[in-house]
Design a protein around this motif. Sequence first.
Motif, PDB file in Angstrom:
ATOM      1  N   LEU A  73       0.841  -1.202   0.000  1.00  0.00           N
ATOM      2  CA  LEU A  73       0.000   0.000   0.000  1.00  0.00           C
ATOM      3  C   LEU A  73       0.868   1.240   0.000  1.00  0.00           C
ATOM      4  O   LEU A  73       1.917   1.283   0.649  1.00  0.00           O
ATOM      5  N   MET A  74       0.416   2.254  -0.729  1.00  0.00           N
ATOM      6  CA  MET A  74       1.044   3.567  -0.700  1.00  0.00           C
ATOM      7  C   MET A  74      -0.020   4.611  -0.363  1.00  0.00           C
ATOM      8  O   MET A  74      -1.210   4.405  -0.648  1.00  0.00           O
ATOM      9  N   ALA A  75       0.432   5.714   0.231  1.00  0.00           N
ATOM     10  CA  ALA A  75      -0.505   6.762   0.629  1.00  0.00           C
ATOM     11  C   ALA A  75       0.098   8.128   0.345  1.00  0.00           C
ATOM     12  O   ALA A  75       1.302   8.342   0.510  1.00  0.00           O
ATOM     13  N   TRP A  76      -0.764   9.041  -0.089  1.00  0.00           N
ATOM     14  CA  TRP A  76      -0.355  10.428  -0.307  1.00  0.00           C
ATOM     15  C   TRP A  76      -1.534  11.340  -0.016  1.00  0.00           C
ATOM     16  O   TRP A  76      -2.647  11.027  -0.423  1.00  0.00           O
ATOM     17  N   PRO A  77      -1.264  12.430   0.715  1.00  0.00           N
ATOM     18  CA  PRO A  77      -0.036  12.831   1.381  1.00  0.00           C
ATOM     19  C   PRO A  77       0.491  11.762   2.344  1.00  0.00           C
ATOM     20  O   PRO A  77      -0.283  10.901   2.788  1.00  0.00           O
ATOM     21  N   PRO A  78       1.777  11.818   2.688  1.00  0.00           N
ATOM     22  CA  PRO A  78       2.388  10.702   3.413  1.00  0.00           C
ATOM     23  C   PRO A  78       1.938  10.538   4.858  1.00  0.00           C
ATOM     24  O   PRO A  78       2.003   9.430   5.393  1.00  0.00           O
ATOM     25  N   SER A  79       1.483  11.604   5.474  1.00  0.00           N
ATOM     26  CA  SER A  79       1.070  11.524   6.880  1.00  0.00           C
ATOM     27  C   SER A  79      -0.441  11.385   6.989  1.00  0.00           C
ATOM     28  O   SER A  79      -1.186  12.107   6.305  1.00  0.00           O
ATOM     29  N   PRO A  80      -0.923  10.471   7.845  1.00  0.00           N
ATOM     30  CA  PRO A  80      -2.372  10.359   8.041  1.00  0.00           C
ATOM     31  C   PRO A  80      -2.944  11.637   8.631  1.00  0.00           C
ATOM     32  O   PRO A  80      -2.235  12.385   9.311  1.00  0.00           O
ATOM     33  N   PRO A  81      -4.224  11.907   8.395  1.00  0.00           N
ATOM     34  CA  PRO A  81      -4.846  13.083   9.007  1.00  0.00           C
ATOM     35  C   PRO A  81      -4.969  12.885  10.514  1.00  0.00           C
ATOM     36  O   PRO A  81      -4.882  11.759  11.017  1.00  0.00           O
ATOM     37  N   PRO A  82      -5.179  13.970  11.256  1.00  0.00           N
ATOM     38  CA  PRO A  82      -5.382  13.826  12.706  1.00  0.00           C
ATOM     39  C   PRO A  82      -6.569  12.909  12.986  1.00  0.00           C
ATOM     40  O   PRO A  82      -7.616  13.041  12.350  1.00  0.00           O
ATOM     41  N   PRO A  83      -6.408  11.968  13.916  1.00  0.00           N
ATOM     42  CA  PRO A  83      -7.493  11.000  14.137  1.00  0.00           C
ATOM     43  C   PRO A  83      -8.705  11.614  14.813  1.00  0.00           C
ATOM     44  O   PRO A  83      -8.595  12.482  15.667  1.00  0.00           O
ATOM     45  N   THR A  84      -9.869  11.166  14.380  1.00  0.00           N
ATOM     46  CA  THR A  84     -11.135  11.532  15.003  1.00  0.00           C
ATOM     47  C   THR A  84     -11.937  10.247  15.189  1.00  0.00           C
ATOM     48  O   THR A  84     -11.594   9.196  14.657  1.00  0.00           O
ATOM     49  N   GLY A  85     -13.022  10.322  15.921  1.00  0.00           N
ATOM     50  CA  GLY A  85     -13.875   9.149  16.092  1.00  0.00           C
ATOM     51  C   GLY A  85     -13.285   8.138  17.054  1.00  0.00           C
ATOM     52  O   GLY A  85     -12.254   8.360  17.689  1.00  0.00           O
ATOM     53  N   GLY A  86     -13.967   7.007  17.137  1.00  0.00           N
ATOM     54  CA  GLY A  86     -13.556   5.977  18.066  1.00  0.00           C
ATOM     55  C   GLY A  86     -12.358   5.185  17.594  1.00  0.00           C
ATOM     56  O   GLY A  86     -12.066   5.142  16.395  1.00  0.00           O
ATOM     57  N   PRO A  87     -11.634   4.520  18.498  1.00  0.00           N
ATOM     58  CA  PRO A  87     -10.445   3.760  18.107  1.00  0.00           C
ATOM     59  C   PRO A  87     -10.793   2.437  17.425  1.00  0.00           C
ATOM     60  O   PRO A  87     -11.800   1.800  17.728  1.00  0.00           O
ATOM     61  N   VAL A  88      -9.935   2.052  16.489  1.00  0.00           N
ATOM     62  CA  VAL A  88     -10.041   0.782  15.779  1.00  0.00           C
ATOM     63  C   VAL A  88      -8.889  -0.112  16.222  1.00  0.00           C
ATOM     64  O   VAL A  88      -7.754   0.344  16.356  1.00  0.00           O
ATOM     65  N   LEU A  89      -9.176  -1.374  16.447  1.00  0.00           N
ATOM     66  CA  LEU A  89      -8.132  -2.344  16.761  1.00  0.00           C
ATOM     67  C   LEU A  89      -8.140  -3.412  15.680  1.00  0.00           C
ATOM     68  O   LEU A  89      -9.192  -3.962  15.340  1.00  0.00           O
ATOM     69  N   VAL A  90      -6.966  -3.695  15.123  1.00  0.00           N
ATOM     70  CA  VAL A  90      -6.812  -4.746  14.124  1.00  0.00           C
ATOM     71  C   VAL A  90      -6.090  -5.913  14.768  1.00  0.00           C
ATOM     72  O   VAL A  90      -5.022  -5.737  15.372  1.00  0.00           O
TER      73      VAL A  90
END
Length: 217
Positions: A73-90
Amino acid sequence: MPDFDLDLDRTARRGYPEAIFCQGKTAAQVAAIAAEVRSRPDVVTLFTRVRSEHVTAVLSQLPDAHHDEPAALMAWPPSPPPPTGGPVLVLAAGTSDLPVAREALLTARYLGRSADLTADVGVAGLHRILSRLDQIRAAHAIVVAAGMDGALPSVVAGLVEAPVVAVPTSVGYGAAFGGLAPLLSMLNACAPGVAVVNIDNGYGAGHLAAQITAPRR
């Protein structure tokens, strides 16, 4: 005319951006898509199922794009946005399930959720998942990636309040049929609250978890 038509306004319509599924695309096609994406730095773009030639193509247009090799997987822009909402666990049942689990993890993060990953908690050693009950019960949505018999999502769903997104992986010996056996196990989960995505579809699992945990409007 290019042989693609990017949906750059999808975020405005449904709150989540389009992802670029690179499997089956040529390097030239992926490079052209990346060039068009470059004009919209306000839109998070994920490139999934990337091979080495796709990585080179994306970096030729977006040199700072983030690349996670295990997740393809690749992502752009490289940094994720500030997190909002509830936490996810994988949760990854085994180390062999990590590529799919990481795809789910990064998808949730780049769609704006706080997300963590815990690996090697499969049902072959139930003490491992039981020792992490505090962690899994703190999550607002749980993605479970498992191959072999695919039993882990049902076990987890019987222990927690949060919905479980089950993603079967193509990990296992011959009778696992490339992920079909865990897929059927997950579809037949006896615990309620289990949603099942397609085999190896970490992106779909992470996306669903991000939607489940979105801030209330």
